[in-house]
Design a protein around this motif. Sequence first.
Motif, mmCIF file in Angstrom:
data_model
loop_
_atom_site.group_PDB
_atom_site.id
_atom_site.type_symbol
_atom_site.label_atom_id
_atom_site.label_comp_id
_atom_site.label_asym_id
_atom_site.label_seq_id
_atom_site.Cartn_x
_atom_site.Cartn_y
_atom_site.Cartn_z
ATOM 1 N N CYS A 142 0.852 -1.202 -0.096
ATOM 2 C CA CYS A 142 0.080 0.129 0.053
ATOM 3 C C CYS A 142 0.967 1.270 0.182
ATOM 4 N N LEU A 143 1.851 1.253 0.758
ATOM 5 C CA LEU A 143 2.662 2.366 1.072
ATOM 6 C C LEU A 143 3.557 2.499 -0.298
ATOM 7 N N ASP A 144 3.831 1.276 -0.799
ATOM 8 C CA ASP A 144 4.654 1.570 -2.261
ATOM 9 C C ASP A 144 3.784 2.209 -3.224
ATOM 10 N N ARG A 145 2.470 1.884 -3.209
ATOM 11 C CA ARG A 145 1.413 2.523 -4.134
ATOM 12 C C ARG A 145 1.198 4.043 -3.852
ATOM 13 N N ILE A 146 1.333 4.132 -2.625
ATOM 14 C CA ILE A 146 0.857 5.626 -2.173
ATOM 15 C C ILE A 146 2.001 6.401 -2.787
ATOM 16 N N GLU A 147 3.192 5.978 -2.847
ATOM 17 C CA GLU A 147 4.475 6.676 -3.318
ATOM 18 C C GLU A 147 4.593 6.774 -4.708
ATOM 19 N N SER A 148 4.546 5.400 -5.504
ATOM 20 C CA SER A 148 4.784 5.514 -6.839
ATOM 21 C C SER A 148 3.468 6.194 -7.494
ATOM 22 N N ASP A 149 2.097 6.164 -7.149
ATOM 23 C CA ASP A 149 1.017 6.900 -7.818
ATOM 24 C C ASP A 149 1.072 8.162 -7.300
ATOM 25 N N GLY A 150 1.574 8.664 -6.121
ATOM 26 C CA GLY A 150 1.621 10.032 -5.970
ATOM 27 C C GLY A 150 0.236 10.216 -5.185
ATOM 28 N N LEU A 151 -0.261 9.055 -4.340
ATOM 29 C CA LEU A 151 -1.511 9.552 -3.780
ATOM 30 C C LEU A 151 -1.593 10.352 -2.612
ATOM 31 N N ASP A 152 -2.396 11.138 -2.471
ATOM 32 C CA ASP A 152 -2.532 11.725 -1.071
ATOM 33 C C ASP A 152 -3.405 10.867 -0.160
ATOM 34 N N ALA A 153 -2.506 10.164 0.372
ATOM 35 C CA ALA A 153 -3.347 8.973 1.585
ATOM 36 C C ALA A 153 -2.219 8.541 2.451
ATOM 37 N N ASN A 154 -2.732 8.009 3.561
ATOM 38 C CA ASN A 154 -1.947 7.463 4.634
ATOM 39 C C ASN A 154 -2.542 5.992 4.764
ATOM 40 N N ILE A 155 -2.129 5.468 5.801
ATOM 41 C CA ILE A 155 -2.859 4.039 5.891
ATOM 42 C C ILE A 155 -3.510 3.845 7.476
ATOM 43 N N SER A 156 -4.594 3.038 7.332
ATOM 44 C CA SER A 156 -5.274 2.715 8.768
ATOM 45 C C SER A 156 -4.826 1.450 9.049
ATOM 46 N N ILE A 157 -4.486 1.092 10.304
ATOM 47 C CA ILE A 157 -4.112 -0.297 10.810
ATOM 48 C C ILE A 157 -4.843 -0.627 11.927
ATOM 49 N N LYS A 158 -5.211 -2.003 11.882
ATOM 50 C CA LYS A 158 -5.961 -2.711 13.122
ATOM 51 C C LYS A 158 -4.942 -3.536 13.926
ATOM 52 N N PRO A 159 -4.603 -3.045 15.170
ATOM 53 C CA PRO A 159 -3.583 -3.925 15.901
ATOM 54 C C PRO A 159 -3.872 -5.496 15.728
ATOM 55 N N THR A 160 -5.117 -5.962 15.925
ATOM 56 C CA THR A 160 -5.149 -7.417 16.112
ATOM 57 C C THR A 160 -4.882 -7.872 14.652
ATOM 58 N N GLN A 161 -4.741 -7.289 13.704
ATOM 59 C CA GLN A 161 -4.504 -7.818 12.195
ATOM 60 C C GLN A 161 -3.108 -7.808 12.043
ATOM 61 N N LEU A 162 -2.397 -7.031 12.875
ATOM 62 C CA LEU A 162 -0.825 -7.191 12.987
ATOM 63 C C LEU A 162 -0.355 -7.887 14.196
ATOM 64 N N GLY A 163 -1.052 -8.727 14.727
ATOM 65 C CA GLY A 163 -0.649 -9.886 15.704
ATOM 66 C C GLY A 163 -1.075 -9.423 17.206
ATOM 67 N N LEU A 164 -1.670 -8.521 17.319
ATOM 68 C CA LEU A 164 -2.019 -8.152 18.966
ATOM 69 C C LEU A 164 -2.426 -9.109 19.696
ATOM 70 N N ALA A 165 -3.433 -9.811 18.972
ATOM 71 C CA ALA A 165 -4.092 -10.911 19.741
ATOM 72 C C ALA A 165 -3.239 -11.951 20.099
ATOM 73 N N ILE A 166 -2.001 -12.294 19.315
ATOM 74 C CA ILE A 166 -1.228 -13.004 19.642
ATOM 75 C C ILE A 166 -0.130 -12.819 20.527
ATOM 76 N N ASP A 167 0.610 -11.654 20.370
ATOM 77 C CA ASP A 167 1.553 -11.375 21.434
ATOM 78 C C ASP A 167 1.489 -9.842 21.036
ATOM 79 N N GLU A 168 1.935 -8.923 22.224
ATOM 80 C CA GLU A 168 2.012 -7.431 21.795
ATOM 81 C C GLU A 168 3.439 -7.345 21.192
ATOM 82 N N SER A 169 4.300 -8.295 21.161
ATOM 83 C CA SER A 169 5.742 -7.992 20.435
ATOM 84 C C SER A 169 5.578 -8.061 18.989
#
Length: 294
Positions: A72-99
């Motif tokens: 996503c970040l690559d595409r924001i850069e290469s396409d010159g999008l005026d955008a950021n990203i929204s992330i969900k902690p449990t999608q990135l592993g928070l429910a497994i382990d905070e680390s």
Amino acid sequence: MASSAPIEKLFTWTRPGRAVAERFVAGDTLESAVTVAHALNEAGFTVSLDLLGEEVTDVDSAHAAVDEYSSCLDRIESDGLDANISIKPTQLGLAIDESVAREAIALLGQQAAEVGTTVTIDMEDSRYTEATVRLFELGQSQTANFGVALQAYMKRTPEDLERLIPLGGHIRLCKGAYVEPEEVAIQSKGIVDAAFIQQMRTLMSADITIPAIATHDLRLLAVARELAGMRTAPFEFQMLYGVRTDIQRQLVAAGFPLRIYLPFGSQWYPYLTRRLAERPSNAWFFARALFSSS
Ligand code: FDA
């Protein structure tokens, strides 16, 4: 009702079900989200790209989500999008382990900084609030390009505002979308609205933090517009893709900065159930479409 397995199948496997989803979701792929993001940018909106998915229970899936966000970040850069990203902690592993989630925050924060954009951490249900606040603190201490969502219905939010406003970044204030027990969250809609106004006043009077006022509620928006008139530092409104597009257009036409939260990906069902719960008429629309197609 929407959390039952047969209802999930009706939404995911039928044309009317997918039609309801398409109103709120850009599509299954990053490519479809990029196409919609370009159109939104051209219409004067900034965008927050949200890869759908939550409550991941294995490390491989958490790493796959990081990879997808990295694309996503690559595409924001290469396409010159005026955008950021929204992330969900449990999608990135928070429910497994905070680390696991902390590692993801570091990687995505670093790449977003290189691209010159920001990362907003969505707030999930109350089991994860304290850890999510800690993730925001970590991100701000490492790359200072983070934001976090705070929910007006949570009784702890005034204290979280006091704790986080000095850290800068951006704070998205929303009402809160999860079913929460009385011990942690205000139950009355009227009192949630009053809390929102109170917290919005605190946020809009903060200097180094960028307030992101995330609501489609006309009464709250009227107060926000009044406060915006007195504010000299940056702020923005945020709204969900497909919700009150009439108001979205009006705000941009009036010169207000508005970011559209743009979800994409195949894991759209939990997101859709929250949108249906907020507005039962969405479910009636689906039911009518289902019967007329059968
Ligand atoms: P409210 O629900 O009172 O709706 C006001 C009006 O908006 C309604 O009368 C209707 O016209 C319209 N509307 C609202 N929802 C609709 C829907 N689903 N379909 C059709 N019309 C609808 N929550 C959370 O817990 N964690 C988070 O991280 C986020 N992130 C987030 C980002 C952004 C950009 C937004 C706008 C919202 C969130 N939310 C969220 C969701 C938020 O907590 C809340 O559930 C919804 O925004 C609905 O609340 P409103 O403030 O719009 O008011």
